[in-house]
Design an enzyme around this catalytic site. Structure first.
Site, PDB file in Angstrom:
ATOM      1  N   GLU A 243      -6.303   6.639  -7.299  1.00 57.26           N
ATOM      2  CA  GLU A 243      -5.086   7.375  -7.325  1.00 57.26           C
ATOM      3  C   GLU A 243      -3.942   6.287  -6.571  1.00 57.26           C
ATOM      4  O   GLU A 243      -3.997   6.295  -5.494  1.00 57.26           O
ATOM      5  CB  GLU A 243      -5.506   8.644  -6.380  1.00 57.26           C
ATOM      6  CG  GLU A 243      -6.416   9.727  -6.871  1.00 57.26           C
ATOM      7  CD  GLU A 243      -5.901  10.258  -8.103  1.00 57.26           C
ATOM      8  OE1 GLU A 243      -4.872  10.349  -8.269  1.00 57.26           O
ATOM      9  OE2 GLU A 243      -6.875  10.941  -8.634  1.00 57.26           O
ATOM     10  N   CYS A 277       3.417  10.411  -3.290  1.00 60.31           N
ATOM     11  CA  CYS A 277       3.295   9.775  -4.426  1.00 60.31           C
ATOM     12  C   CYS A 277       3.578  10.394  -5.702  1.00 60.31           C
ATOM     13  O   CYS A 277       4.221   9.864  -6.556  1.00 60.31           O
ATOM     14  CB  CYS A 277       1.652   9.496  -4.585  1.00 60.31           C
ATOM     15  SG  CYS A 277       0.817  11.019  -4.696  1.00 60.31           S
TER      16      CYS A 277
HETATM   17  P1  NDP Z   1      -2.352   0.804   0.657  1.00 65.72           P
HETATM   18  O1  NDP Z   1      -2.491   0.400  -0.746  1.00 65.72           O
HETATM   19  O2  NDP Z   1      -1.410  -0.229   1.496  1.00 65.72           O
HETATM   20  O3  NDP Z   1      -3.575   1.324   1.616  1.00 65.72           O
HETATM   21  C1  NDP Z   1      -4.528   2.529   0.952  1.00 65.72           C
HETATM   22  C2  NDP Z   1      -5.665   2.166   1.776  1.00 65.72           C
HETATM   23  O4  NDP Z   1      -6.482   1.168   1.446  1.00 65.72           O
HETATM   24  C3  NDP Z   1      -5.652   2.175   3.439  1.00 65.72           C
HETATM   25  O5  NDP Z   1      -6.576   3.021   3.895  1.00 65.72           O
HETATM   26  C4  NDP Z   1      -5.819   0.705   3.685  1.00 65.72           C
HETATM   27  O6  NDP Z   1      -6.002   0.530   4.760  1.00 65.72           O
HETATM   28  C5  NDP Z   1      -6.733   0.566   2.634  1.00 65.72           C
HETATM   29  N1  NDP Z   1      -6.961  -0.941   2.235  1.00 65.72           N
HETATM   30  C6  NDP Z   1      -5.925  -1.805   2.396  1.00 65.72           C
HETATM   31  N2  NDP Z   1      -6.487  -3.144   1.947  1.00 65.72           N
HETATM   32  C7  NDP Z   1      -7.708  -2.795   1.475  1.00 65.72           C
HETATM   33  C8  NDP Z   1      -8.488  -3.847   0.825  1.00 65.72           C
HETATM   34  N3  NDP Z   1      -8.299  -4.893   0.603  1.00 65.72           N
HETATM   35  N4  NDP Z   1      -9.610  -3.138   0.344  1.00 65.72           N
HETATM   36  C9  NDP Z   1     -10.192  -1.927   0.554  1.00 65.72           C
HETATM   37  N5  NDP Z   1      -8.956  -1.135   1.234  1.00 65.72           N
HETATM   38  C10 NDP Z   1      -7.770  -1.479   1.609  1.00 65.72           C
HETATM   39  O7  NDP Z   1      -1.219   2.223   0.531  1.00 65.72           O
HETATM   40  P2  NDP Z   1      -0.305   3.025   1.751  1.00 65.72           P
HETATM   41  O8  NDP Z   1      -1.278   3.100   2.723  1.00 65.72           O
HETATM   42  O9  NDP Z   1       0.638   2.141   1.897  1.00 65.72           O
HETATM   43  O10 NDP Z   1      -0.363   4.220   0.800  1.00 65.72           O
HETATM   44  C11 NDP Z   1       0.803   4.317   0.170  1.00 65.72           C
HETATM   45  C12 NDP Z   1       0.662   4.324  -1.381  1.00 65.72           C
HETATM   46  O11 NDP Z   1      -0.383   5.280  -1.821  1.00 65.72           O
HETATM   47  C13 NDP Z   1       1.841   4.503  -2.278  1.00 65.72           C
HETATM   48  O12 NDP Z   1       1.892   3.400  -3.395  1.00 65.72           O
HETATM   49  C14 NDP Z   1       1.572   5.822  -2.907  1.00 65.72           C
HETATM   50  O13 NDP Z   1       2.363   6.244  -3.961  1.00 65.72           O
HETATM   51  C15 NDP Z   1       0.000   5.924  -2.867  1.00 65.72           C
HETATM   52  N6  NDP Z   1      -0.210   7.311  -3.043  1.00 65.72           N
HETATM   53  C16 NDP Z   1      -0.983   7.761  -4.098  1.00 65.72           C
HETATM   54  C17 NDP Z   1      -1.448   8.996  -4.125  1.00 65.72           C
HETATM   55  C18 NDP Z   1      -1.963   9.426  -5.467  1.00 65.72           C
HETATM   56  O14 NDP Z   1      -2.950  10.622  -5.251  1.00 65.72           O
HETATM   57  N7  NDP Z   1      -1.911   8.942  -6.479  1.00 65.72           N
HETATM   58  C19 NDP Z   1      -1.413   9.846  -2.856  1.00 65.72           C
HETATM   59  C20 NDP Z   1      -0.764   9.343  -1.761  1.00 65.72           C
HETATM   60  C21 NDP Z   1      -0.385   8.010  -1.903  1.00 65.72           C
HETATM   61  P3  NDP Z   1      -5.164   0.238   5.777  1.00 65.72           P
HETATM   62  O15 NDP Z   1      -3.944   1.400   6.164  1.00 65.72           O
HETATM   63  O16 NDP Z   1      -6.110   0.456   7.248  1.00 65.72           O
HETATM   64  O17 NDP Z   1      -4.667  -1.059   5.704  1.00 65.72           O
END
Ligand code: NDP
Length: 498
Positions: A243, A277
């Site tokens: 997602e 999102c």
């Molecule tokens: P990120 O992609 O930065 O992070 C998402 C999650 O992944 C966080 O829990 C993060 O941890 C974790 N993460 C980071 N690096 C890794 C890795 N290498 N391996 C596994 N997990 C990892 O997204 P954001 O937190 O910035 O969220 C915003 C984004 O999410 C936007 O692009 C938005 O559009 C999308 N989004 C999509 C939705 C949907 O349903 N389609 C709904 C809501 C948001 P940590 O935060 O600890 O770095």
């Protein structure tokens, strides 16, 4: 240079900060790969107990969990407000929707996933054919911070209702909300608290979860991180649900209710400081309604304001680094000949509601996910051109259409390249638990919510049971020599006429 200086020392804890003040709200452990593996091992044990509860037992436990959320709703909303920054009332709305999803998943799981007879067909008339949907076992859920209750709930509730145990890694910006949800589970299901566990940490903890032996990963976040998660999962053929982000558009057609469209665009684009999102980032308004729409949207946008007080329309930008992205998109749009009819200013973590017009389609504000309270509005000759521009993006998460004609609104909605579309509304699909939620292209694949969301956390199991033996078996070396010839004649009779 010492070895310690050459290699970065891993953190053993991190702080959750209030985005409006930078104040420390809580300190959480950075859990190691070994600790994540231990959580997954506990979850695997717990999954056996959870599966043994059956549909009724799981529904009862999920309802108990839902009850804790409903009774302590304001406490959780306060925490969401503190960690994410959104107004308390918006946090309440988010939790209400999440509670509704728990109920839907718990109630519908038996019907959607339980054993179902399917016709066995001509070739296997002597067989009884059954399909059922069995849980994977342990699901790893990686969530974002923007809707820290609602968004992961689309995976948590549906994975649990399908019979899986879950290990959840919340975003480093909202670990307290993750811990709260885990605590609520412990209160609701004290006999087996490890059915839903939370692991805290930064990106590497999420990466560790992808390699910890889970049976599927449900990831919500950016497409860039999604690619890394998928690459890690590919090593062990762990299936993934993605997602990811979006660049959703609204199309305002000739006969649309312009006031309603402006109101919806404003909410869809600016609520939660645009960190949605499925938020509206672009609007394509036809020539006939463009001027009225821009005037309405601008006037309404001037009425909303960011802040952390009780009257504020939306809060600060949650992730400090995102302010630079939003600032770059606004500057780039203005440099390229665009104009802000209102807003365009940034004060610390607060971005004013910004409406941008005359922005070239090639600029970052139109092409890349901004994730801030900004909307570009473009004039188009007709809805067909609006559709072409809407679909000219690598993303395809959701969108909205405003039209005075039901048939036309539905037609445009169908042609929009996205997983979800609202007609004469915005974001409405997310509040209908029975509707699947997910995107296409860079917005990801797989679905949460609804029947598809339940099936996403299961594997289809097919069983063919022989009801009686055929006089001359087909699938046997003892098959009579002329049988296949007879079979070919029957097939020719039945299928050969078309
Ligand atoms: P990120 O992609 O930065 O992070 C998402 C999650 O992944 C966080 O829990 C993060 O941890 C974790 N993460 C980071 N690096 C890794 C890795 N290498 N391996 C596994 N997990 C990892 O997204 P954001 O937190 O910035 O969220 C915003 C984004 O999410 C936007 O692009 C938005 O559009 C999308 N989004 C999509 C939705 C949907 O349903 N389609 C709904 C809501 C948001 P940590 O935060 O600890 O770095």
């Amino acid at each position: 240079m010492t070895l310690a200086a050459e290699t970065s020392t891993p953190l053993d804890s991190f702080d959750s900060l209030d985005p409006s003040s930078g104040a420390v709200l809580g300190t959480y452990p950075v859990q190691s790969g070994a600790q994540v593996e231990q959580a997954v091992a506990r979850a695997r044990e717990a999954a056996l107990w959870w599966q043994a509860q059956g549909w009724d037992g799981r529904r009862r436990h999920l309802r108990a969990w839902k009850g804790v959320l409903a009774r302590r709703l304001h406490e959780l909303a306060d925490l969401v407000h503190q960690e994410n920054g959104k107004p308390h009332a918006d946090a309440v709305l988010e939790i209400v929707l999440a509670v509704d999803h728990i109920e839907w998943a718990a109630r519908h799981a038996p019907k959607v996933l339980g054993p179902r007879r399917v016709p066995s067909g001509l070739m296997a008339a002597n067989m009884a054919a059954t399909v059922e949907y069995q849980p994977f076992g342990v699901i790893g859920v990686i969530g974002p911070w923007n809707y820290p209750v609602f968004t992961p709930m689309g995976s948590l509730a549906y994975a649990l209702a399908a019979g899986n145990a879950v290990v959840f890694k919340p975003s480093e910006y909202t670990p307290g909300v993750g811990r709260w949800l885990e605590h609520a589970w412990q209160v609701a299901v004290p006999e087996r608290p490890d059915v839903l566990q939370v692991v805290t940490g930064l990106g590497p903890t999420g990466a560790a979860l992808t390699r910890a032996g889970v049976d599927k990963i449900a990831f919500t976040g950016s497409a860039a991180t999604g690619r890394k998660v998928m690459a890690a999962c590919a090593e062990d053929l762990v299936p993934v649900l993605m997602e990811c982000g979006g660049k959703d558009a609204m199309i305002v057609d000739d006969d649309a209710d312009v006031g309603a469209a402006a109101d919806a665009a404003l909410w869809g684009g600016m609520s939660n400081a645009g960190q949605t999102c499925i938020g509206i980032e672009r609007v394509y308004a036809t020539d006939r309604v463009y001027d009225a729409f821009v005037a309405e949207l601008t006037a309404r946008a001037k009425e909303v304001r960011p802040g952390s007080d009780a009257q504020a329309s939306y809060g600060p930008i949650t992730m400090p680094g995102q302010v630079d992205v939003i600032s770059r998109h606004i500057a780039d749009a203005l440099d390229a000949g665009g104009r802000a009819t209102t807003g365009g200013t940034i004060d610390g973590a607060y971005v004013s509601p910004t409406v941008l017009v005359d922005v070239p389609e090639s600029s970052a504000a139109v092409r890349e996910e901004t994730f801030g309270p900004t909307i570009t509005v473009a004039r188009v000759p007709d809805a067909q051109e609006a559709l072409q521009r809407t679909n000219a993006t690598s993303y395809g998460l959701a969108g909205s259409v405003f039209s005075g004609s039901r048939a036309r609104g539905m037609q445009i909605a169908r042609q929009m390249r996205s997983g979800m579309t609202s007609v004469n509304s915005v974001i409405a699909f997310a509040s209908v638990p029975g509707l699947p939620f997910g995107g296409v292209g860079d917005s990801g694949f797989g679905r949460i919510h609804g029947a598809d969301g339940l099936k996403e956390f299961t594997r289809a199991k097919a069983i063919a049971r022989q009801r009686y033996a055929l006089p001359t078996p087909l699938l046997s070396f003892a098959r009579s020599p002329g049988l296949t010839d007879q079979l070919a004649k029957v097939i020719k009779l039945v299928h050969g006429r078309g």
